[in-house]
Design a protein around this motif. Structure first.
Motif, mmCIF file in Angstrom:
data_model
loop_
_atom_site.group_PDB
_atom_site.id
_atom_site.type_symbol
_atom_site.label_atom_id
_atom_site.label_comp_id
_atom_site.label_asym_id
_atom_site.label_seq_id
_atom_site.Cartn_x
_atom_site.Cartn_y
_atom_site.Cartn_z
ATOM 1 N N GLY A 152 0.864 -0.978 0.005
ATOM 2 C CA GLY A 152 -0.066 -0.101 -0.029
ATOM 3 C C GLY A 152 0.935 1.144 0.020
ATOM 4 N N PHE A 153 0.860 2.088 -1.238
ATOM 5 C CA PHE A 153 1.731 3.285 -1.212
ATOM 6 C C PHE A 153 0.788 4.438 -0.982
ATOM 7 C CE2 PHE A 153 5.291 5.484 -3.502
ATOM 8 C CZ PHE A 153 5.979 5.179 -2.608
ATOM 9 N N GLY A 154 -0.149 4.392 -0.145
ATOM 10 C CA GLY A 154 -0.737 5.791 -0.089
ATOM 11 C C GLY A 154 -0.155 6.577 1.029
ATOM 12 N N THR A 155 -0.899 7.490 1.742
ATOM 13 C CA THR A 155 -0.424 8.394 2.712
ATOM 14 C C THR A 155 0.557 7.719 3.775
ATOM 15 O OG1 THR A 155 -2.184 9.994 2.355
ATOM 16 C CG2 THR A 155 -1.014 10.264 4.076
ATOM 17 N N LYS A 156 -0.257 6.587 4.296
ATOM 18 C CA LYS A 156 0.423 5.975 5.421
ATOM 19 C C LYS A 156 1.730 5.052 5.234
ATOM 20 C CE LYS A 156 -3.360 3.774 6.587
ATOM 21 N NZ LYS A 156 -4.412 2.865 7.190
ATOM 22 N N GLY A 157 1.433 4.422 3.874
ATOM 23 C CA GLY A 157 2.744 3.692 3.295
ATOM 24 C C GLY A 157 3.825 4.559 3.162
ATOM 25 N N ARG A 158 3.497 5.880 2.249
ATOM 26 C CA ARG A 158 4.752 6.590 2.092
ATOM 27 C C ARG A 158 5.216 7.439 3.375
ATOM 28 N NH1 ARG A 158 5.450 9.244 -2.696
ATOM 29 N NH2 ARG A 158 4.236 8.515 -4.437
ATOM 30 N N SER A 159 4.407 7.641 4.506
ATOM 31 C CA SER A 159 5.102 8.077 5.601
ATOM 32 C C SER A 159 5.878 7.164 6.181
ATOM 33 C CB SER A 159 3.939 8.763 6.372
ATOM 34 O OG SER A 159 3.215 9.658 5.910
ATOM 35 N N ALA A 160 5.598 5.897 6.264
ATOM 36 C CA ALA A 160 6.345 4.917 7.020
ATOM 37 C C ALA A 160 7.584 4.771 6.198
ATOM 38 C CB ALA A 160 5.612 3.674 6.989
ATOM 39 N N LEU A 161 7.487 4.551 5.036
ATOM 40 C CA LEU A 161 8.638 4.592 4.122
ATOM 41 C C LEU A 161 9.602 5.577 4.211
ATOM 42 C CD1 LEU A 161 10.247 2.713 2.211
ATOM 43 C CD2 LEU A 161 9.027 3.754 0.111
ATOM 44 N N GLN A 162 9.056 6.979 4.340
ATOM 45 C CA GLN A 162 10.028 8.012 4.655
ATOM 46 C C GLN A 162 10.705 7.812 5.846
ATOM 47 O OE1 GLN A 162 7.662 11.483 4.347
ATOM 48 N NE2 GLN A 162 7.405 11.176 2.017
ATOM 49 N N THR A 163 10.181 7.250 7.020
ATOM 50 C CA THR A 163 10.843 7.241 8.314
ATOM 51 C C THR A 163 11.921 6.061 8.110
ATOM 52 O OG1 THR A 163 8.713 7.605 9.406
ATOM 53 C CG2 THR A 163 10.449 6.430 10.816
ATOM 54 N N LEU A 164 11.753 5.010 7.555
ATOM 55 C CA LEU A 164 12.578 4.113 7.224
ATOM 56 C C LEU A 164 13.685 4.732 6.412
ATOM 57 C CD1 LEU A 164 10.126 0.829 6.628
ATOM 58 C CD2 LEU A 164 11.672 1.349 8.452
ATOM 59 N N LEU A 165 13.455 5.430 5.462
ATOM 60 C CA LEU A 165 14.745 5.692 4.597
ATOM 61 C C LEU A 165 15.523 6.847 5.356
ATOM 62 C CD1 LEU A 165 12.705 6.486 1.334
ATOM 63 C CD2 LEU A 165 14.373 4.414 1.691
ATOM 64 N N SER A 166 14.889 7.446 6.273
ATOM 65 C CA SER A 166 15.679 8.544 7.112
ATOM 66 C C SER A 166 16.615 7.823 8.126
ATOM 67 C CB SER A 166 14.616 9.249 7.915
ATOM 68 O OG SER A 166 13.996 8.615 8.763
ATOM 69 N N THR A 167 16.517 6.600 8.419
ATOM 70 C CA THR A 167 17.269 5.781 9.232
ATOM 71 C C THR A 167 18.250 5.012 8.580
ATOM 72 O OG1 THR A 167 16.165 3.793 9.142
ATOM 73 C CG2 THR A 167 15.441 5.374 10.735
ATOM 74 N N GLY A 168 18.496 5.303 7.210
ATOM 75 C CA GLY A 168 19.511 4.777 6.429
ATOM 76 C C GLY A 168 19.352 3.540 5.159
ATOM 77 N N LEU A 169 17.982 3.214 5.501
ATOM 78 C CA LEU A 169 17.407 2.227 4.607
ATOM 79 C C LEU A 169 17.513 2.667 3.106
ATOM 80 C CD1 LEU A 169 16.008 -0.763 4.372
ATOM 81 C CD2 LEU A 169 13.873 0.563 4.030
ATOM 82 N N PRO A 170 18.323 1.922 2.511
ATOM 83 C CA PRO A 170 18.668 2.381 0.740
ATOM 84 C C PRO A 170 17.139 1.881 -0.027
ATOM 85 C CG PRO A 170 19.661 -0.036 1.491
ATOM 86 C CD PRO A 170 19.335 0.883 2.493
ATOM 87 N N LYS A 171 17.108 2.673 -0.850
ATOM 88 C CA LYS A 171 15.759 2.406 -1.984
ATOM 89 C C LYS A 171 16.011 0.981 -2.524
ATOM 90 C CE LYS A 171 14.422 7.240 -2.953
ATOM 91 N NZ LYS A 171 14.420 8.202 -4.060
ATOM 92 N N GLU A 172 17.070 0.672 -2.832
ATOM 93 C CA GLU A 172 16.996 -0.624 -3.649
ATOM 94 C C GLU A 172 16.788 -1.807 -2.531
ATOM 95 O OE1 GLU A 172 21.206 0.616 -2.710
ATOM 96 O OE2 GLU A 172 19.735 1.674 -3.397
ATOM 97 N N ARG A 173 16.505 -1.488 -1.404
ATOM 98 C CA ARG A 173 16.084 -2.635 -0.356
ATOM 99 C C ARG A 173 14.712 -2.584 -0.089
ATOM 100 N NH1 ARG A 173 19.503 -6.317 -1.217
ATOM 101 N NH2 ARG A 173 18.742 -7.064 0.632
ATOM 102 N N VAL A 174 14.036 -1.890 -1.035
ATOM 103 C CA VAL A 174 12.474 -1.673 -0.751
ATOM 104 C C VAL A 174 11.629 -1.995 -1.956
ATOM 105 C CG1 VAL A 174 10.671 0.015 -0.363
ATOM 106 C CG2 VAL A 174 12.915 0.214 0.874
ATOM 107 N N ILE A 175 10.633 -2.707 -1.690
ATOM 108 C CA ILE A 175 9.861 -3.312 -2.923
ATOM 109 C C ILE A 175 8.131 -2.544 -2.188
ATOM 110 C CG2 ILE A 175 8.611 -5.096 -4.020
ATOM 111 C CD1 ILE A 175 11.286 -6.567 -3.662
#
Length: 356
Positions: A152-175
């Motif tokens: 789910g890539f709506g508001t909640k999914g985007r916000s959760a992903l932004q938090t994970l990316l801010s901790t250093g999670l690389p984009k290539e490790r996300v599906i």
């Protein structure tokens, strides 16, 4: 027995007007020109080559012989240039003067080669791109391990992903998994790998290599969809950390029974933050800052350092909120929280690290 409370239209069920023709995997896009633009440019180049060939023949038309009526007019020039560039060559119009034959050798023949390169090159490029994309997809599947799946890539999914990316999670490790092809195309343009399909189906989650994922974020808009996705995900991957969001608090126990490690009630959480802000706007601001990773103060989980083992909670370097000991979450003022053990994990408040 629990009953799932339904509500609204689900982003996971949206797109009734979109036919899910295939559960495809979309790798992050590379910066390329639009296919239609490329084809248009190639076609324009081919027409320019044809026009140049027609001009060459027309200017030297007296050096050509037409078996039908001897004289070569403009239509005959277009006809000769067309059949010559396409290598058809019927032989009804032929160059007989030295200048016409020399022009064919030095000008028309190179234009014929260029014309074929333009037409054949377009086809070869399409085939090459398809092979390259298939190779990228196979390499991606082979190397993918310990990744994060966001359903789910709506508001909640985007916000959760932004938090994970801010901790250093690389984009290539996300599906990203979403039933909307438009959403997945948008995610791919932002550098994420996407899978189009209904995440309640195991074959869709398998395309996201969920069985090898380390953590799964379920951010659907309907609680019943979240339950089905959680059940399917837990069946495919027993060891992954699953975090799910629900709208109604009464559905949270069902999510936990379905296999979610943590359940966030979005409506209630927003309501509590609103209430806290009414009572104390400053406290509300601090809470919002804590859940917004990467700025101000951050709330994080970390292991106990060797230098902290055996000490009191208040003797740590950071401000400890809770102590995670096994499956027990102890408040900082719990008598059993101190002394700290080396196997404990701490929930602490730290100053956000400046971006690199």
């Amino acid at each position: 027995m629990f009953h799932v409370k339904l509500h609204g239209q689900d982003a996971m069920a949206r797109g009734a007007d979109e036919k899910l023709v295939a559960h495809r995997v979309t790798l992050p896009r590379r910066v390329v020109e639009r296919p239609l633009k490329q084809v248009g440019e190639r076609l324009l180049m081919a027409l320019l080559v044809l026009a140049l060939a027609v001009l060459i023949v027309w200017l030297d038309r007296d050096g050509y012989h037409d078996n039908a009526d001897v004289k070569v007019d403009f239509l005959d020039s277009v006809y000769y240039a067309t059949v010559t560039l396409s290598t058809t060559g019927y032989g009804d119009i032929v160059p007989y003067s030295d200048s016409a034959r020399l022009a064919n050798i030095l000008l028309v023949t190179p234009l014929r080669i260029l014309f074929l390169i333009i037409l054949v090159g377009t086809t070869l490029e399409v085939l090459t791109e398809k092979t390259r994309e298939e190779w990228r997809l196979n390499r991606w599947r082979k190397n993918l391990r310990e990744h994060t799946v966001v359903v789910g890539f709506g508001t909640k999914g985007r916000s959760a992903l932004q938090t994970l990316l801010s901790t250093g999670l690389p984009k290539e490790r996300v599906i990203i998994v979403d039933p909307s092809s438009k959403v997945i195309d948008m995610a791919a343009s932002e550098g994420f790998t996407g899978v189009v399909g209904d995440a309640t189906r195991s074959d869709v989650l398998l395309r996201a290599e969920l069985q090898r994922a380390r953590q799964i974020v379920i951010a659907t808009q309907r609680d019943d969809t979240a339950v089905l996705v959680t059940l399917t995900a837990r069946q495919l991957n027993r060891g992954a950390k699953i975090v799910a969001a629900v709208r109604e608090e009464e559905n949270a126990p069902l999510l936990r029974q379905s296999g979610a490690d943590a359940v966030i009630t979005s409506a209630s959480a927003a309501g509590r933050l609103l209430g806290l802000s009414v009572l104390s706007p400053s406290a509300g601001t601090v809470m919002e800052d804590l859940i917004h990773q990467g700025s101000g103060l951050d709330l994080i989980e970390r292991p106990v350092k060797k230098s902290e083992a055996g000490r009191s909670v208040r003797e740590t370097e950071d401000l400890v909120v809770s102590v995670l000991r096994g499956h027990r979450l102890l408040p900082y003022d719990d008598p059993h929280a101190s002394p700290l053990q080396l196997t404990d994990r701490l929930i602490v408040i730290v100053r956000a690290s400046p971006p690199a």
